[in-house]
Design a protein around this motif. Structure first.
Motif, PDB file in Angstrom:
ATOM      1  N   TRP A  36       0.861  -1.183   0.000  1.00 50.23           N
ATOM      2  CA  TRP A  36       0.000   0.000   0.000  1.00 50.23           C
ATOM      3  C   TRP A  36       0.898   1.234   0.000  1.00 50.23           C
ATOM      4  N   ARG A  38       0.588   5.750  -0.558  1.00 53.23           N
ATOM      5  CA  ARG A  38      -0.356   6.854  -0.571  1.00 53.23           C
ATOM      6  C   ARG A  38       0.284   8.061  -1.248  1.00 53.23           C
ATOM      7  N   THR A  40      -0.289  12.375  -2.133  1.00 58.34           N
ATOM      8  CA  THR A  40      -0.967  13.650  -2.023  1.00 58.34           C
ATOM      9  C   THR A  40      -0.417  14.563  -3.107  1.00 58.34           C
ATOM     10  N   ARG A  45       4.932   9.486  -4.273  1.00 59.08           N
ATOM     11  CA  ARG A  45       4.186   8.373  -3.700  1.00 59.08           C
ATOM     12  C   ARG A  45       4.929   7.849  -2.470  1.00 59.08           C
ATOM     13  N   VAL A  48       3.466   2.900   2.587  1.00 57.41           N
ATOM     14  CA  VAL A  48       2.672   2.753   3.801  1.00 57.41           C
ATOM     15  C   VAL A  48       2.928   1.400   4.456  1.00 57.41           C
ATOM     16  N   ASP A  90      -2.987  11.766   7.467  1.00 57.75           N
ATOM     17  CA  ASP A  90      -3.179  10.521   6.721  1.00 57.75           C
ATOM     18  C   ASP A  90      -4.004  10.738   5.459  1.00 57.75           C
ATOM     19  N   ALA A  92      -4.994  11.247   1.936  1.00 57.96           N
ATOM     20  CA  ALA A  92      -4.261  10.941   0.700  1.00 57.96           C
ATOM     21  C   ALA A  92      -5.102  10.003  -0.157  1.00 57.96           C
ATOM     22  N   TYR A  94      -4.978   6.415  -1.474  1.00 54.30           N
ATOM     23  CA  TYR A  94      -4.291   5.173  -1.111  1.00 54.30           C
ATOM     24  C   TYR A  94      -4.371   4.210  -2.293  1.00 54.30           C
ATOM     25  N   GLY A 114      -6.547   3.630  -6.979  1.00 51.74           N
ATOM     26  CA  GLY A 114      -6.516   4.355  -5.726  1.00 51.74           C
ATOM     27  C   GLY A 114      -7.895   4.651  -5.168  1.00 51.74           C
ATOM     28  N   GLN A 116      -9.683   7.449  -2.241  1.00 51.46           N
ATOM     29  CA  GLN A 116      -9.415   8.661  -1.478  1.00 51.46           C
ATOM     30  C   GLN A 116      -9.773   8.459  -0.011  1.00 51.46           C
TER      31      GLN A 116
END
Length: 121
Positions: A36, A38, A40, A45, A48, A90, A92, A94, A114, A116
């Motif tokens: 995983w 994430r 923004t 990237r 996680v 957190d 972002a 994902y 992804g 949100q």
């Protein structure tokens, strides 16, 4: 080819929880390490978590350690990310990924679109 579809994102208040799912189709799910990440806007990237092929080994970014839990169900071709004690940082998109090698860098073979996650303060 492996197709990955994430679900479970949404809007949650700080301190809340969400459970993300990533369903895989195509080639043998259990032959892939799953990760995983994430992202923004304006940032690279970010790793996680990842889980080994049979789920016996997991890794987490320091920023989520103790709050997030990754798991997989190879019978259902699905990987999960349980996110607890969520924080505004957190927030972002994902994205789940599948690869042959366990990496904390975004060098995976297949990526989903992804989902949100937005955490309000």
């Amino acid at each position: 080819q492996v197709q990955l579809v994430e679900s479970g994102g949404g809007l949650v208040q700080a301190g809340g929880s969400l459970r993300l799912s990533c369903a895989a189709s195509g080639r043998t799910f259990s032959s892939y390490v799953m990760g995983w990440f994430r992202q923004t806007p304006g940032k690279e990237r970010e790793f996680v978590s990842l889980i080994s092929r049979i789920g016996d080994i997991t890794y987490y970014a320091d920023s989520v350690k103790g709050r997030f839990t990754i798991s997989r169900d190879n019978a259902k071709n699905t990987v999960f990310l349980q996110m607890n004690s969520l924080k505004p940082e957190d927030t972002a998109v994902y994205v789940c990924a599948a690869g042959a090698v366990a990496r904390m860098t975004p060098h995976y073979d297949y990526w989903g679109q992804g989902t949100q996650v937005t955490v309000s303060s």
